[in-house]
Design an enzyme around this catalytic site. Structure first.
Site, mmCIF file in Angstrom:
data_model
loop_
_atom_site.group_PDB
_atom_site.id
_atom_site.type_symbol
_atom_site.label_atom_id
_atom_site.label_comp_id
_atom_site.label_asym_id
_atom_site.label_seq_id
_atom_site.Cartn_x
_atom_site.Cartn_y
_atom_site.Cartn_z
ATOM 1 N N TYR A 189 -38.997 5.423 6.754
ATOM 2 C CA TYR A 189 -38.152 5.878 5.518
ATOM 3 C C TYR A 189 -39.309 6.871 4.661
ATOM 4 C CZ TYR A 189 -35.558 5.652 1.079
ATOM 5 O OH TYR A 189 -34.862 5.710 -0.142
ATOM 6 N N SER B 128 -36.256 10.911 -2.399
ATOM 7 C CA SER B 128 -36.705 9.567 -3.027
ATOM 8 C C SER B 128 -38.028 9.846 -3.497
ATOM 9 C CB SER B 128 -36.715 8.581 -1.791
ATOM 10 O OG SER B 128 -37.604 7.365 -2.410
HETATM 11 P P1 NAD Z 1 -26.451 2.191 -0.192
HETATM 12 O O1 NAD Z 1 -26.653 1.179 0.717
HETATM 13 O O2 NAD Z 1 -25.688 1.684 -1.392
HETATM 14 O O3 NAD Z 1 -25.515 3.604 0.275
HETATM 15 C C1 NAD Z 1 -25.774 3.980 1.556
HETATM 16 C C2 NAD Z 1 -24.564 4.963 2.103
HETATM 17 O O4 NAD Z 1 -24.923 5.618 3.128
HETATM 18 C C3 NAD Z 1 -23.214 3.904 2.219
HETATM 19 O O5 NAD Z 1 -22.136 4.709 1.810
HETATM 20 C C4 NAD Z 1 -23.218 3.914 3.639
HETATM 21 O O6 NAD Z 1 -21.984 3.647 4.102
HETATM 22 C C5 NAD Z 1 -23.764 5.070 4.201
HETATM 23 N N1 NAD Z 1 -24.166 5.140 5.485
HETATM 24 C C6 NAD Z 1 -25.312 4.372 5.907
HETATM 25 N N2 NAD Z 1 -25.439 4.535 7.443
HETATM 26 C C7 NAD Z 1 -24.494 5.671 7.717
HETATM 27 C C8 NAD Z 1 -24.017 6.319 8.765
HETATM 28 N N3 NAD Z 1 -24.867 6.357 9.968
HETATM 29 N N4 NAD Z 1 -23.142 7.187 8.906
HETATM 30 C C9 NAD Z 1 -22.694 7.655 7.589
HETATM 31 N N5 NAD Z 1 -22.809 7.005 6.384
HETATM 32 C C10 NAD Z 1 -23.835 5.968 6.549
HETATM 33 O O7 NAD Z 1 -27.819 2.993 -0.690
HETATM 34 P P2 NAD Z 1 -28.360 3.812 -1.967
HETATM 35 O O8 NAD Z 1 -29.221 3.047 -2.638
HETATM 36 O O9 NAD Z 1 -27.076 4.330 -2.665
HETATM 37 O O10 NAD Z 1 -28.785 4.980 -1.199
HETATM 38 C C11 NAD Z 1 -28.261 6.443 -1.326
HETATM 39 C C12 NAD Z 1 -29.517 7.175 -1.019
HETATM 40 O O11 NAD Z 1 -30.441 7.183 -1.893
HETATM 41 C C13 NAD Z 1 -30.349 7.190 0.555
HETATM 42 O O12 NAD Z 1 -30.551 8.270 1.132
HETATM 43 C C14 NAD Z 1 -31.574 6.454 -0.275
HETATM 44 O O13 NAD Z 1 -32.858 6.622 0.522
HETATM 45 C C15 NAD Z 1 -31.744 6.894 -1.660
HETATM 46 N N6 NAD Z 1 -32.350 6.483 -2.491
HETATM 47 C C16 NAD Z 1 -32.239 5.325 -2.953
HETATM 48 C C17 NAD Z 1 -32.933 4.676 -3.909
HETATM 49 C C18 NAD Z 1 -32.512 3.325 -4.330
HETATM 50 O O14 NAD Z 1 -33.531 2.763 -5.219
HETATM 51 N N7 NAD Z 1 -31.397 2.732 -4.123
HETATM 52 C C19 NAD Z 1 -34.197 5.353 -4.343
HETATM 53 C C20 NAD Z 1 -34.360 6.612 -3.945
HETATM 54 C C21 NAD Z 1 -33.597 7.075 -2.994
#
Ligand code: NAD
Length: 257
Positions: free
Chosen positions: A152, A139
């Site tokens: 985080y 991130s």
């Molecule tokens: P999201 O909530 O859409 O997806 C998260 C995924 O992780 C889901 O498939 C969920 O089922 C899975 N997950 C959560 N807990 C779990 C567990 N205990 N075991 C197995 N799977 C689990 O979120 P996203 O925005 O797609 O985030 C994905 C990654 O990207 C994360 O690491 C997040 O920190 C990172 N990220 C997101 C953003 C953003 O703005 N959305 C920005 C930077 C980084």
């Protein structure tokens, strides 16, 4: 044809990455939380996109033995793990003095330790085959901080240290390790955060989007899942063989400030 594990690929960024690799003809191992009917619908949809096989493994990223089994099952089913995408993540927004202990532990476990357990299980096979790509979804918060996101930000900074170390260990074995550092992407993770931030900062949700979220990104636009997936596909290609140990921002200029 490569075999690709994407953790947390039932939603958001992970799903988009899995979809792009499936369309490019690779075998995919999906993982994440979700109702079995919904997960099966995703699996079947992705399987129809390309030549590769798509399977689902429900390892909980809180459980090291289940994570090890995810890697073992993939190696048994397909013979190798060629691309590993530690992506699963959760968020919690709260002042540090009120930050719930259980949330700290869960965020460190899912957002950081699960990547360690995945890489630990997959690295020996990659080194033996002299080929592997590890692409962690970190991130912008791996590079800079924001208030109220102590767990985080700590986990995402930790991921960058882990990736750099793995890059050095894999360098002479054809194994690269990199982290993509997205800015804000409109996924369920961020939608939930908008509501939480509104409550914590006593603001309306509209004000959070304009004054907190898009204020951070000079382009004033969300990053898209497709843009992140395209970078992941490039990092998995032969052309990216000399990119290793890198933290690659895709954040609309956020961390340039
Ligand atoms: P999201 O909530 O859409 O997806 C998260 C995924 O992780 C889901 O498939 C969920 O089922 C899975 N997950 C959560 N807990 C779990 C567990 N205990 N075991 C197995 N799977 C689990 O979120 P996203 O925005 O797609 O985030 C994905 C990654 O990207 C994360 O690491 C997040 O920190 C990172 N990220 C997101 C953003 C953003 O703005 N959305 C920005 C930077 C980084």
């Amino acid at each position: 044809m490569k075999t690709v594990i994407v953790t947390g690929s039932t939603s958001g960024i992970g799903l988009g990455i899995a979809e792009s690799f499936a369309r490019a003809g690779h075998n995919i191992v999906l993982n994440g939380l979700g109702k079995s009917d919904d997960v099966e619908a995703i699996r079947a949809r992705l399987a129809a996109l390309g030549e590769g096989k798509v399977i689902f493994h429900g390892a909980n990223m809180l459980k090291p033995d289940e994570i090890a089994d995810l890697v073992k099952t993939t190696e048994t089913e397909f013979g190798s793990v060629d691309v590993l995408v530690p992506n699963a993540g959760i968020q919690h927004v709260e002042k540090i003095e009120d930050f719930p202990l259980a949330k700290w532990d869960a965020i460190i476990a899912i957002n950081l330790s699960s990547a360690f357990h995945l890489i630990r299980a997959a690295m020996a096979g990659m080194k033996t085959r002299k080929s592997g790509r590890i692409i962690a979804i970190a991130s912008a918060h791996g590079l800079i901080a924001s208030p109220y996101k102590s767990a985080y930000v700590a986990a995402k900074h930790g991921i960058l240290g882990l990736i750099k170390t793995v890059a050095l260990e894999g360098a002479e074995f054809g194994v690269t390790a990199n982290a993509i550092c997205p800015g804000y992407v409109e996924t369920p993770l961020v939608t939930g955060q908008i509501a939480d931030t509104a409550k914590t900062r006593n603001m309306s949700e509209e004000a959070v989007i304009s004054d907190v979220i898009l204020k951070a990104q000079p382009t004033k636009q969300f990053v898209t899942v497709e843009q992140i997936a395209a970078l992941a596909l490039f990092l998995a290609s032969d052309q990216a063989a000399q990119i290793t140990g890198a933290a690659l921002p895709m954040d609309g200029g956020w961390t340039a400030q």
